[in-house]
Design a protein around this motif. Structure first.
Motif, PDB file in Angstrom:
ATOM      1  N   GLY A 104      -1.120   3.958   0.661  1.00 43.92           N
ATOM      2  CA  GLY A 104      -0.352   3.030  -0.167  1.00 43.92           C
ATOM      3  C   GLY A 104       1.139   3.073   0.117  1.00 43.92           C
ATOM      4  O   GLY A 104       1.935   2.488  -0.599  1.00 43.92           O
ATOM      5  N   LEU A 105       1.546   3.794   1.185  1.00 45.18           N
ATOM      6  CA  LEU A 105       2.980   3.885   1.482  1.00 45.18           C
ATOM      7  C   LEU A 105       3.481   2.574   2.085  1.00 45.18           C
ATOM      8  O   LEU A 105       4.651   2.233   1.970  1.00 45.18           O
ATOM      9  N   TYR A 106       2.601   1.860   2.734  1.00 48.41           N
ATOM     10  CA  TYR A 106       2.867   0.474   3.104  1.00 48.41           C
ATOM     11  C   TYR A 106       1.883  -0.372   2.311  1.00 48.41           C
ATOM     12  O   TYR A 106       0.670  -0.195   2.460  1.00 48.41           O
ATOM     13  N   GLY A 107       2.377  -1.244   1.472  1.00 50.32           N
ATOM     14  CA  GLY A 107       1.507  -2.028   0.609  1.00 50.32           C
ATOM     15  C   GLY A 107       1.137  -3.357   1.237  1.00 50.32           C
ATOM     16  O   GLY A 107       1.656  -3.738   2.286  1.00 50.32           O
ATOM     17  N   TYR A 108       0.274  -4.036   0.547  1.00 47.16           N
ATOM     18  CA  TYR A 108      -0.175  -5.341   0.998  1.00 47.16           C
ATOM     19  C   TYR A 108       1.027  -6.269   1.218  1.00 47.16           C
ATOM     20  O   TYR A 108       1.888  -6.388   0.349  1.00 47.16           O
ATOM     21  N   GLY A 109       1.058  -6.931   2.361  1.00 48.84           N
ATOM     22  CA  GLY A 109       2.134  -7.884   2.632  1.00 48.84           C
ATOM     23  C   GLY A 109       3.367  -7.263   3.263  1.00 48.84           C
ATOM     24  O   GLY A 109       4.254  -7.988   3.707  1.00 48.84           O
ATOM     25  N   ASP A 110       3.443  -5.935   3.286  1.00 45.57           N
ATOM     26  CA  ASP A 110       4.598  -5.291   3.924  1.00 45.57           C
ATOM     27  C   ASP A 110       4.567  -5.513   5.426  1.00 45.57           C
ATOM     28  O   ASP A 110       3.498  -5.517   6.036  1.00 45.57           O
ATOM     29  N   ARG A 111       5.746  -5.638   5.983  1.00 43.52           N
ATOM     30  CA  ARG A 111       5.832  -5.759   7.436  1.00 43.52           C
ATOM     31  C   ARG A 111       6.076  -4.377   8.028  1.00 43.52           C
ATOM     32  O   ARG A 111       6.946  -3.649   7.566  1.00 43.52           O
ATOM     33  N   LEU A 112       5.300  -4.036   9.020  1.00 43.23           N
ATOM     34  CA  LEU A 112       5.525  -2.764   9.712  1.00 43.23           C
ATOM     35  C   LEU A 112       6.779  -2.902  10.574  1.00 43.23           C
ATOM     36  O   LEU A 112       7.150  -4.015  10.947  1.00 43.23           O
TER      37      LEU A 112
ATOM     38  N   ALA B 266      -2.589   5.194  15.954  1.00 41.84           N
ATOM     39  CA  ALA B 266      -3.314   4.324  15.020  1.00 41.84           C
ATOM     40  C   ALA B 266      -3.713   5.106  13.773  1.00 41.84           C
ATOM     41  O   ALA B 266      -3.614   4.600  12.656  1.00 41.84           O
ATOM     42  N   ALA B 267      -4.151   6.360  13.958  1.00 41.30           N
ATOM     43  CA  ALA B 267      -4.577   7.183  12.823  1.00 41.30           C
ATOM     44  C   ALA B 267      -3.406   7.430  11.877  1.00 41.30           C
ATOM     45  O   ALA B 267      -3.552   7.385  10.653  1.00 41.30           O
ATOM     46  N   GLN B 268      -2.231   7.664  12.469  1.00 43.63           N
ATOM     47  CA  GLN B 268      -1.033   7.908  11.678  1.00 43.63           C
ATOM     48  C   GLN B 268      -0.674   6.683  10.838  1.00 43.63           C
ATOM     49  O   GLN B 268      -0.392   6.779   9.650  1.00 43.63           O
ATOM     50  N   LEU B 269      -0.692   5.534  11.484  1.00 40.21           N
ATOM     51  CA  LEU B 269      -0.353   4.287  10.800  1.00 40.21           C
ATOM     52  C   LEU B 269      -1.397   3.959   9.737  1.00 40.21           C
ATOM     53  O   LEU B 269      -1.077   3.540   8.634  1.00 40.21           O
ATOM     54  N   ARG B 270      -2.650   4.190  10.088  1.00 40.47           N
ATOM     55  CA  ARG B 270      -3.742   3.899   9.164  1.00 40.47           C
ATOM     56  C   ARG B 270      -3.569   4.696   7.872  1.00 40.47           C
ATOM     57  O   ARG B 270      -3.735   4.191   6.773  1.00 40.47           O
ATOM     58  N   ARG B 271      -3.190   5.962   8.027  1.00 40.92           N
ATOM     59  CA  ARG B 271      -3.069   6.805   6.866  1.00 40.92           C
ATOM     60  C   ARG B 271      -1.895   6.360   5.978  1.00 40.92           C
ATOM     61  O   ARG B 271      -1.987   6.381   4.752  1.00 40.92           O
ATOM     62  N   ALA B 272      -0.815   5.984   6.629  1.00 40.20           N
ATOM     63  CA  ALA B 272       0.336   5.501   5.852  1.00 40.20           C
ATOM     64  C   ALA B 272      -0.049   4.276   5.032  1.00 40.20           C
ATOM     65  O   ALA B 272       0.423   4.072   3.925  1.00 40.20           O
TER      66      ALA B 272
END
Ligand SMILES: [Zn+2]
Length: 281
Positions: A77-85, A67-73
């Motif tokens: 801003g590496l995943y922006g608003y609306g991006d699908r993981l 979760a920490a890893q994903l949170r940081r990404a």
């Protein structure tokens, strides 16, 4: 190492500096405060992209670490608003963990209102939509963005060389390796170009610089640039930019301030000229 991997690296890097309040790489109160409670998903075209390969295999890790890893990404801003993981099974495979662990990590992000899960479509980022951020992204043109980067990044590169550690430069090299594997994919190029420049910001070890650069990334993620990049980013240009990235990386590694600041100026000025050309067509 992927975006997610870099994010973890950032967390690892922060550990020795734990005594230094607000050291880059630690989750700053500002970044935490960005987590806006926005449950409704707008109709952004969802971009889906696999986690890049090359993550170090670190054995099984708990949901909190994932979760920490994903949170940081996301906060970087590496995943922006609306991006699908990427799908759960893909994250699980890349991070060498079980789907159950990934599901539990995603649940934590959902509880923190960083992502929203939509049955049948996936997990979407709902972070980074605070009104002032949206406003500034909407009224800033790609050209204005480049002008700000021209003002900021030469100094940023200088500070990265003065304060960056060998580990910081390793992360820069990892982002470089990824952006060099774009193979004409504008989406991949943009994401990793963004990560490369963010790695320079992080190497300054200046928390305000990192924060400012994250705002730059949020504006870069905005649709004005998204619409523009397919016009601007031809295969040839991406290859040329990557030659500049490599030269810049080598100058930074050699701690050659004069050459590195000259290279970043040229890199951004070329982007500015390419944008002007695209604007007039
Ligand atoms: Zn670049």
């Amino acid at each position: 190492m992927g975006r997610i991997g870099s994010a973890l690296a950032g967390a690892r890097r922060a550990a020795p500096d734990a005594a230094t309040r607000g050291a880059p790489g630690t989750a700053s109160p500002l970044a935490e405060g960005d987590a806006t409670a926005r449950a409704a998903l707008l109709g952004n075209p969802a971009r889906t992209e696999g986690l890049p390969a090359g993550l170090p295999s670190q054995g099984p890790r708990g949901a909190a670490a994932i979760a920490a890893q994903l949170r940081r990404a996301i906060t970087d801003g590496l995943y922006g608003y609306g991006d699908r993981l990427p799908p759960e099974r893909e994250i699980a495979k890349t991070l060498n963990t079980s789907r159950t662990t990934v599901r539990s990590a995603l649940k934590q992000l959902e509880d923190a209102r960083l992502v929203a899960r939509k049955v049948g479509s996936g997990t979407f980022v709902v972070h980074g939509t605070r009104q002032d951020e949206r406003d500034i992204a909407e009224i800033t043109s790609p050209l204005e963005l480049i002008e700000v980067r021209l003002a900021l990044e030469p100094r940023m590169v200088r500070l990265a060389i003065i304060h960056g550690t060998a580990r910081d430069f390793d992360h820069l090299g990892e982002a470089l390796a990824q952006v060099e594997q774009s193979n004409g994919d504008t989406e991949h190029f943009t994401r990793w170009d963004l990560a490369f420049h963010l790695a320079l910001a992080t190497a300054t070890r200046n928390p305000l610089m990192v924060w400012v650069y994250r705002q730059v990334n949020h504006v870069r993620n905005h649709t004005q640039w998204s619409a523009m990049k397919d016009k601007v980013l031809t295969r040839e240009r991406m290859d040329a930019y990557n030659q500049e990235h490599r030269a810049l990386y080598e100058a930074v590694r050699a701690r050659d301030v004069t050459r590195a600041t000259d290279l970043i100026l040229r890199h951004l000025d070329e982007a500015r000229i390419d944008l002007l050309g695209a604007d007039s067509t």
